[in-house]
Design an enzyme around this catalytic site. Structure first.
Site, PDB file in Angstrom:
ATOM      1  N   ASP A 179       0.460  -1.310  -0.075  1.00  0.00           N
ATOM      2  CA  ASP A 179       0.025  -0.059  -0.009  1.00  0.00           C
ATOM      3  C   ASP A 179       0.736   1.261  -0.131  1.00  0.00           C
ATOM      4  O   ASP A 179       1.988   1.315   0.349  1.00  0.00           O
ATOM      5  CB  ASP A 179      -0.790   0.496   1.193  1.00  0.00           C
ATOM      6  N   ILE A 180       0.866   1.852  -1.421  1.00  0.00           N
ATOM      7  CA  ILE A 180       1.556   3.648  -0.953  1.00  0.00           C
ATOM      8  C   ILE A 180       0.328   4.250   0.207  1.00  0.00           C
ATOM      9  O   ILE A 180      -0.340   4.648   0.226  1.00  0.00           O
ATOM     10  CB  ILE A 180       0.978   3.651  -2.179  1.00  0.00           C
ATOM     11  N   GLU A 222      -3.940   2.749  -4.740  1.00  0.00           N
ATOM     12  CA  GLU A 222      -3.165   2.393  -5.064  1.00  0.00           C
ATOM     13  C   GLU A 222      -2.177   1.332  -3.744  1.00  0.00           C
ATOM     14  O   GLU A 222      -1.142   1.599  -3.234  1.00  0.00           O
ATOM     15  CB  GLU A 222      -2.487   3.838  -3.416  1.00  0.00           C
TER      16      GLU A 222
END
Length: 320
Positions: A179-180, A222
């Protein structure tokens, strides 16, 4: 026989169109070749990666083939034919996926006459069109990675095959969620155009760091997912941390530094994808809640008492 293929093209097209998975379509292709070319030998090869060409026998994870005719077909991006020393002939056709050739079909036997050759080209073209359509359906339009639809299908297939493996089989997998960090801030501060560029560059780094045999997905927004093939927890942690470090050091245009949090788990004999995802997700949220920009394994966090085991986990989990 070959006239029959030409005049019954519609029936052949119907049979091809019924296939909804690329793996099944490829097996169907080999079956068709065996039926329509019973005196020829047919083989399927996989093209590894998008860089310098490497070719391996289909479903063979060891032997990489060094064959000038296969390489020539790949570079020409179209079918080629060549005589063999024993008086027979060789016909090689590419199978195109999104962005590059993914497979090569190699057929060896007697020289085909013009009608036979054209019928064979027609058959390969039909298969190639369906393969490309399935490839488009399985890939995320923005990043080019496998999409959520492909994720659900392939992870389910992997779990089903893993449950039927010998318990002593050393071949193992790990599943990771990536996960960004603070991605909403990127969109809010710089706009969705730069946010999309971050996603594209991030996916490109995934393709460079992870291996051909690993499965890479855009899980949603994302968030991304990776299935690491033939690794234990320690090896998976090393690979994932190398990727985390690469992302942290990269200077994204306009945006600058971006980091990623990762949680992963070993793929054991879990009953379904929901439990597997829950384990990786629990490790991911530990990474997010404890400073971000880090990698954590579900099994290690359990062993250290940093996360709790649910009742369902206690029936399924195997620590190390």
């Amino acid at each position: 026989m070959y006239n029959n293929l030409s005049t019954n093209c519609f029936n052949v097209a119907i049979a091809i169109a019924r296939q909804r998975e690329q793996s099944a379509l490829l097996l169907t292709l080999l079956d068709f070749l065996e039926e329509h070319l019973p005196l020829h030998q047919s083989a399927l090869y996989d093209v590894i990666g998008k860089g310098p060409i490497k070719i391996r026998q289909h479903e063979n994870e060891v032997d990489v083939i060094d064959d000038e005719w296969l390489v020539q077909c790949y570079r020409a991006q179209k079918g080629i034919s060549a005589p063999l020393p024993d008086g027979e002939h060789r016909y090689i056709f590419p199978i195109h996926g999104i962005g590059h050739i993914k497979h090569l079909v190699d057929i060896r036997g007697r020289v085909l006459d013009e009608l036979e050759h054209q019928s064979l080209i027609q058959l390969i073209t039909l298969f190639n069109s369906q393969f490309l359509l399935l490839d488009k359906n399985d890939h995320d339009a923005l990043t080019g990675l496998l999409n959520r639809r492909a994720f659900e299908e392939r992870l389910t297939q992997l779990l089903m095959s893993h449950q039927h493996r010998d318990h002593d089989d050393e071949h193992s997998y790990c599943f990771a969620l990536l996960d960004i960090d603070r991605f909403k801030r990127v969109n809010d501060d710089y706009g969705h155009l730069y946010g999309d560029e971050v996603l594209i560059l991030f996916a490109g780094m995934m393709e460079k760091v992870f291996r051909h045999e690993d499965m890479l997905f855009r899980y949603g927004g994302e968030e991304f997912a990776v299935v690491l093939n033939n690794v234990n927890i320690a090896t998976a942690a090393s690979i994932l941390d190398r990727f985390r470090d690469k992302v942290a050091k990269y200077d994204f245009p306009q945006v600058g530094q971006v980091t990623v949090s990762i949680g992963f788990t070993a793929i054991t004999r879990l009953p379904n994808t929901t439990d597997l995802i829950a384990h990786a997700d629990k490790a991911l949220y530990y990474s997010k809640d404890n400073g971000r920009n880090q990698v954590n394994a579900y099994e290690i966090l359990l062993a250290q008492g940093k996360i709790a085991m649910t009742a369902q986990d206690s029936n399924d989990i195997e620590l190390f």
